[in-house]
Design a protein around this motif. Sequence first.
Motif, PDB file in Angstrom:
ATOM      1  N   GLN A  16      -0.810  24.168  13.475  1.00  0.00           N
ATOM      2  CA  GLN A  16      -0.840  22.709  13.376  1.00  0.00           C
ATOM      3  C   GLN A  16      -2.224  22.161  13.734  1.00  0.00           C
ATOM      4  O   GLN A  16      -2.670  21.176  13.137  1.00  0.00           O
ATOM      5  CB  GLN A  16       0.230  22.096  14.281  1.00  0.00           C
ATOM      6  N   ALA A  29      -4.333  22.606  10.599  1.00  0.00           N
ATOM      7  CA  ALA A  29      -4.000  21.589   9.595  1.00  0.00           C
ATOM      8  C   ALA A  29      -4.541  20.211   9.996  1.00  0.00           C
ATOM      9  O   ALA A  29      -5.096  19.485   9.158  1.00  0.00           O
ATOM     10  CB  ALA A  29      -2.484  21.524   9.401  1.00  0.00           C
ATOM     11  N   ARG A  30      -4.410  19.866  11.260  1.00  0.00           N
ATOM     12  CA  ARG A  30      -4.883  18.569  11.743  1.00  0.00           C
ATOM     13  C   ARG A  30      -6.399  18.435  11.603  1.00  0.00           C
ATOM     14  O   ARG A  30      -6.913  17.415  11.154  1.00  0.00           O
ATOM     15  CB  ARG A  30      -4.443  18.393  13.204  1.00  0.00           C
ATOM     16  N   ILE A  74      -8.421  20.161   9.578  1.00  0.00           N
ATOM     17  CA  ILE A  74      -8.796  20.160   8.161  1.00  0.00           C
ATOM     18  C   ILE A  74      -8.626  18.754   7.580  1.00  0.00           C
ATOM     19  O   ILE A  74      -9.479  18.283   6.825  1.00  0.00           O
ATOM     20  CB  ILE A  74      -7.973  21.201   7.371  1.00  0.00           C
ATOM     21  N   THR A  75      -7.563  18.076   7.963  1.00  0.00           N
ATOM     22  CA  THR A  75      -7.329  16.704   7.502  1.00  0.00           C
ATOM     23  C   THR A  75      -8.357  15.747   8.104  1.00  0.00           C
ATOM     24  O   THR A  75      -8.880  14.870   7.407  1.00  0.00           O
ATOM     25  CB  THR A  75      -5.908  16.247   7.885  1.00  0.00           C
ATOM     26  N   ARG A  76      -8.658  15.926   9.373  1.00  0.00           N
ATOM     27  CA  ARG A  76      -9.580  15.014  10.066  1.00  0.00           C
ATOM     28  C   ARG A  76     -11.023  15.170   9.605  1.00  0.00           C
ATOM     29  O   ARG A  76     -11.785  14.212   9.608  1.00  0.00           O
ATOM     30  CB  ARG A  76      -9.484  15.278  11.569  1.00  0.00           C
ATOM     31  N   TYR A  77     -11.421  16.383   9.216  1.00  0.00           N
ATOM     32  CA  TYR A  77     -12.808  16.665   8.825  1.00  0.00           C
ATOM     33  C   TYR A  77     -12.866  17.246   7.412  1.00  0.00           C
ATOM     34  O   TYR A  77     -13.115  18.438   7.230  1.00  0.00           O
ATOM     35  CB  TYR A  77     -13.461  17.622   9.826  1.00  0.00           C
ATOM     36  N   PRO A  78     -12.649  16.414   6.390  1.00  0.00           N
ATOM     37  CA  PRO A  78     -12.608  16.922   5.017  1.00  0.00           C
ATOM     38  C   PRO A  78     -13.953  17.449   4.512  1.00  0.00           C
ATOM     39  O   PRO A  78     -13.983  18.202   3.543  1.00  0.00           O
ATOM     40  CB  PRO A  78     -12.152  15.705   4.202  1.00  0.00           C
ATOM     41  N   PRO A 115     -12.576  24.208   5.136  1.00  0.00           N
ATOM     42  CA  PRO A 115     -11.322  24.611   5.789  1.00  0.00           C
ATOM     43  C   PRO A 115     -11.375  26.040   6.324  1.00  0.00           C
ATOM     44  O   PRO A 115     -10.803  26.331   7.372  1.00  0.00           O
ATOM     45  CB  PRO A 115     -10.279  24.480   4.677  1.00  0.00           C
ATOM     46  N   GLU A 161     -10.675  27.089  10.179  1.00  0.00           N
ATOM     47  CA  GLU A 161      -9.687  28.112  10.530  1.00  0.00           C
ATOM     48  C   GLU A 161     -10.331  29.247  11.315  1.00  0.00           C
ATOM     49  O   GLU A 161      -9.790  29.717  12.313  1.00  0.00           O
ATOM     50  CB  GLU A 161      -9.001  28.658   9.281  1.00  0.00           C
ATOM     51  N   GLU A 176      -8.147  23.362  20.366  1.00  0.00           N
ATOM     52  CA  GLU A 176      -8.554  22.192  19.576  1.00  0.00           C
ATOM     53  C   GLU A 176      -9.794  21.538  20.172  1.00  0.00           C
ATOM     54  O   GLU A 176     -10.737  21.191  19.455  1.00  0.00           O
ATOM     55  CB  GLU A 176      -7.417  21.182  19.492  1.00  0.00           C
ATOM     56  N   SER A 183     -20.723  12.369   7.721  1.00  0.00           N
ATOM     57  CA  SER A 183     -19.280  12.529   7.949  1.00  0.00           C
ATOM     58  C   SER A 183     -18.797  11.897   9.230  1.00  0.00           C
ATOM     59  O   SER A 183     -17.611  11.687   9.403  1.00  0.00           O
ATOM     60  CB  SER A 183     -18.919  14.019   7.956  1.00  0.00           C
TER      61      SER A 183
END
Length: 92
Positions: free
Chosen positions: A12, A15-16, A18-22, A26, A30, A54, A88
């Motif tokens: 999680q 995933a969080r 990757i969404t927060r830092y497009p 990815p 990871e 995190e 960014s």
Amino acid sequence: MTGDEELLQVEQVIARLITRYPTVSPLDIERSVRMNHQRLRSGRIRTFVPLLVEKAVLRDIAVAHSAGERDIPGHEVSRVFPKLDRASGIGA
């Protein structure tokens, strides 16, 4: 927390982030999460491991962002986050 619960929470985190830092790869996110999770493998108390992972990855992203494309001597993040988009807002 069981080992399965910890692994689910680590997924999680991936995933969080990757969404927060497009603008960050990815795969790099990871890889950084897994490296930081591995560093904490010997700890006896597991409750806060996903949170610590995190926070460490957020710090790695901020360091890589502030350094741009320069190498960071003695710091693994230079291999994990070699290029970041300066627009960014990472670390802000």
